[in-house]
Design an enzyme around this catalytic site. Structure first.
Site, PDB file in Angstrom:
ATOM      1  N   LYS A   1       0.736  -0.906  -0.285  1.00 39.71           N
ATOM      2  CA  LYS A   1      -0.207  -0.080  -0.125  1.00 39.71           C
ATOM      3  C   LYS A   1       0.921   1.216  -0.098  1.00 39.71           C
ATOM      4  O   LYS A   1       2.132   1.563   0.371  1.00 39.71           O
ATOM      5  CB  LYS A   1      -1.093  -0.041   1.232  1.00 39.71           C
ATOM      6  CG  LYS A   1      -0.322  -0.044   2.541  1.00 39.71           C
ATOM      7  CD  LYS A   1      -1.615  -0.597   3.531  1.00 39.71           C
ATOM      8  CE  LYS A   1      -0.408  -0.405   5.270  1.00 39.71           C
ATOM      9  NZ  LYS A   1      -0.939  -0.721   5.811  1.00 39.71           N
TER      10      LYS A   1
ATOM     11  N   TYR B   1      15.560  30.629   8.068  1.00 39.00           N
ATOM     12  CA  TYR B   1      14.296  31.584   8.286  1.00 39.00           C
ATOM     13  C   TYR B   1      14.410  31.127   9.775  1.00 39.00           C
ATOM     14  O   TYR B   1      14.521  30.148  10.865  1.00 39.00           O
ATOM     15  CB  TYR B   1      13.018  30.742   8.430  1.00 39.00           C
ATOM     16  CG  TYR B   1      12.740  30.212   6.378  1.00 39.00           C
ATOM     17  CD1 TYR B   1      12.012  31.869   6.108  1.00 39.00           C
ATOM     18  CD2 TYR B   1      12.733  29.237   5.975  1.00 39.00           C
ATOM     19  CE1 TYR B   1      12.124  31.701   4.195  1.00 39.00           C
ATOM     20  CE2 TYR B   1      12.886  29.652   4.467  1.00 39.00           C
ATOM     21  CZ  TYR B   1      12.554  30.489   4.294  1.00 39.00           C
ATOM     22  OH  TYR B   1      12.369  30.291   2.608  1.00 39.00           O
TER      23      TYR B   1
HETATM   24  C1  PLP Z   1      -0.225  -2.144   7.000  1.00 34.25           C
HETATM   25  C2  PLP Z   1      -0.708  -2.476   7.536  1.00 34.25           C
HETATM   26  C3  PLP Z   1      -0.383  -3.920   7.088  1.00 34.25           C
HETATM   27  C4  PLP Z   1       0.936  -3.963   7.249  1.00 34.25           C
HETATM   28  O1  PLP Z   1       1.418  -3.225   8.938  1.00 34.25           O
HETATM   29  P1  PLP Z   1       3.259  -3.605   9.003  1.00 34.25           P
HETATM   30  O2  PLP Z   1       3.711  -2.799  10.430  1.00 34.25           O
HETATM   31  O3  PLP Z   1       3.966  -2.071   8.058  1.00 34.25           O
HETATM   32  O4  PLP Z   1       3.555  -4.965   8.130  1.00 34.25           O
HETATM   33  C5  PLP Z   1      -0.747  -5.393   8.061  1.00 34.25           C
HETATM   34  N1  PLP Z   1      -2.173  -4.811   7.697  1.00 34.25           N
HETATM   35  C6  PLP Z   1      -2.702  -4.114   7.511  1.00 34.25           C
HETATM   36  C7  PLP Z   1      -4.303  -4.152   8.014  1.00 34.25           C
HETATM   37  C8  PLP Z   1      -2.492  -2.760   7.247  1.00 34.25           C
HETATM   38  O5  PLP Z   1      -2.911  -1.840   7.248  1.00 34.25           O
END
Ligand code: PLP
Length: 383
Positions: A48, A269
């Site tokens: 994702k 800044y």
């Molecule tokens: C993002 C996510 C994962 C992966 O999590 P990590 O901590 O990056 O390994 C797995 N399951 C769900 C439901 C998630 O939202």
């Protein structure tokens, strides 16, 4: 004064202000590490948010070559884009499922939705009825995080209804741990026990609970499928043990100019940095628009070989200034690359300095770096 040679900038990396190198071999090695740890369970891959900012179009095929068959994304659009980059038999699971009205897009691209609510189940059931067949589906159970998924009462009501799961071809039951990064937190065992109780109410189906940190909690948490994301990309699974994952990213930014500043001067800044003695500073070509948060300035630094260059003053949108007083001028000429992420300072170190987590550093990395992918045995971390 002799005229300095002009670099040949026909190559994007030669004209780039900063280069992000992504080591696909390291991602593959990390996948093997997690898969071996969870031997007996299927090891899926979470890609994702464009593979946590590293480019799903390159990362997913590399993981597929390594044996990954199931990929998780969050949004439907991410799944539709990913379809083009993995083989037709790869399973793509959409964690958010479909928003109302988008169910057909999900089916059309052969994406499997996670059904997180009674409402999502009803709409997916409706589409199954239209299609005249049961549709592959995944159910999420809320075992204590209160974010996604069905409660125990909702599950009981659904299974009590003869039509409750009609048209639902249940391929997997998932839940997510809220505190897996702390191996001593009792919340994880509580969630596990709830999952075991709730899945027993449902027709038999494979079960998945562990993301990266959960895999490191041990065999009891692996069930039939594990879903690592962050660990594949080099983020430490927990703070309790040394990071077993290989680093994946290296970020190098160029020195654009150097100057001397004296106690009468201020830097950046707000002129928040005022030297107490003469210093030599370098302006480098990365700023908060590239994912280097202003909040990380006070404890931020770059590295030139094994020399640490502290950040001075505020981080600007496109640049930051670092202290090069102790570095020889010949090593800090304009065009020189310094490391912002690399062998001396990993994603988790930068996160700590900015008061956040490695996940946020990775997914904040900007889009104007020159991106280079390393594969096939070359080493991204030799300088
Ligand atoms: C993002 C996510 C994962 C992966 O999590 P990590 O901590 O990056 O390994 C797995 N399951 C769900 C439901 C998630 O939202």
């Amino acid at each position: 004064m002799p005229v300095p040679p002009i670099a040949d900038t026909a190559w994007p990396h030669a004209r780039a202000g900063a280069t992000l190198t992504i080591d696909l071999d390291a991602i593959r090695a990390n996948y093997r590490t997690v898969r071996n740890l969870a031997a007996g369970a299927e090891c899926a891959a979470v890609v994702k948010a464009d593979a946590y900012g590293l480019g799903a179009a390159r990362v997913a095929p590399a993981l597929q070559e390594e044996g990954a068959r199931t990929f998780f994304v969050a949004h439907l659009d991410e799944g539709m884009a990913l379809r083009r980059h993995v083989s037709a038999d790869a399973r793509i699971i959409v964690l958010h499922g479909a928003v109302p009205g988008a169910e057909k897009d999900c089916l059309h691209d052969d994406l499997i939705p996670v059904l997180n609510s009674v409402d999502q189940i009803q709409r997916w059931r409706g589409l199954a009825h239209e299609a005249g067949r049961a549709l592959p589906s995944i159910l999420q159970l809320d075992t204590g995080m209160s974010r996604f998924g069905l409660s125990e009462n909702e599950i009981r009501a659904i299974v009590a209804d003869p039509d409750g799961l009609r048209g639902i071809d249940l391929r997997l039951v998932i839940s997510h741990l809220a505190c897996a990064d702390d191996p001593d937190d009792p919340a994880s065992t509580r969630q596990r026990a709830r999952l075991v109780r709730m899945r027993a109410l449902l027709p038999p189906a494979p079960v998945s609970l562990a993301a990266s940190s959960g895999v490191f909690l041990g065999r009891d948490f692996h069930f039939d499928l594990v879903r690592p994301g962050a660990a594949l990309y080099g983020v430490a699974p927990n703070a309790a043990t040394p990071n077993p994952m290989r680093p994946v990213v290296r970020l190098q930014a160029r020195i654009l100019q150097t100057r001397h500043v004296s106690p009468n001067d201020g830097v950046g800044y707000g002129l928040t940095y005022r030297p107490s003695a003469m210093r030599r500073i370098a302006t480098i070509a990365t700023g908060y628009a590239d994912g280097f948060m202003r909040s990380g300035a006070a404890r931020g630094c770059a590295w030139l070989g094994d020399m640490q260059l502290p950040v001075l003053g505020r981080i600007s949108m496109d640049s930051m200034t670092v202290d090069v007083t102790d570095a020889p001028e010949t090593l800090t000429r304009p065009g020189t690359m310094v490391d912002l992420l690399g062998p001396r300072r990993g994603v988790d170190d930068v996160a700590r300095a900015a008061g956040t987590i490695g996940y946020e550093i990775l997914t904040s990395l900007g889009h104007r770096y020159h991106r280079a992918y390393v594969a096939g045995g070359s080493d991204a971390f030799s300088s």
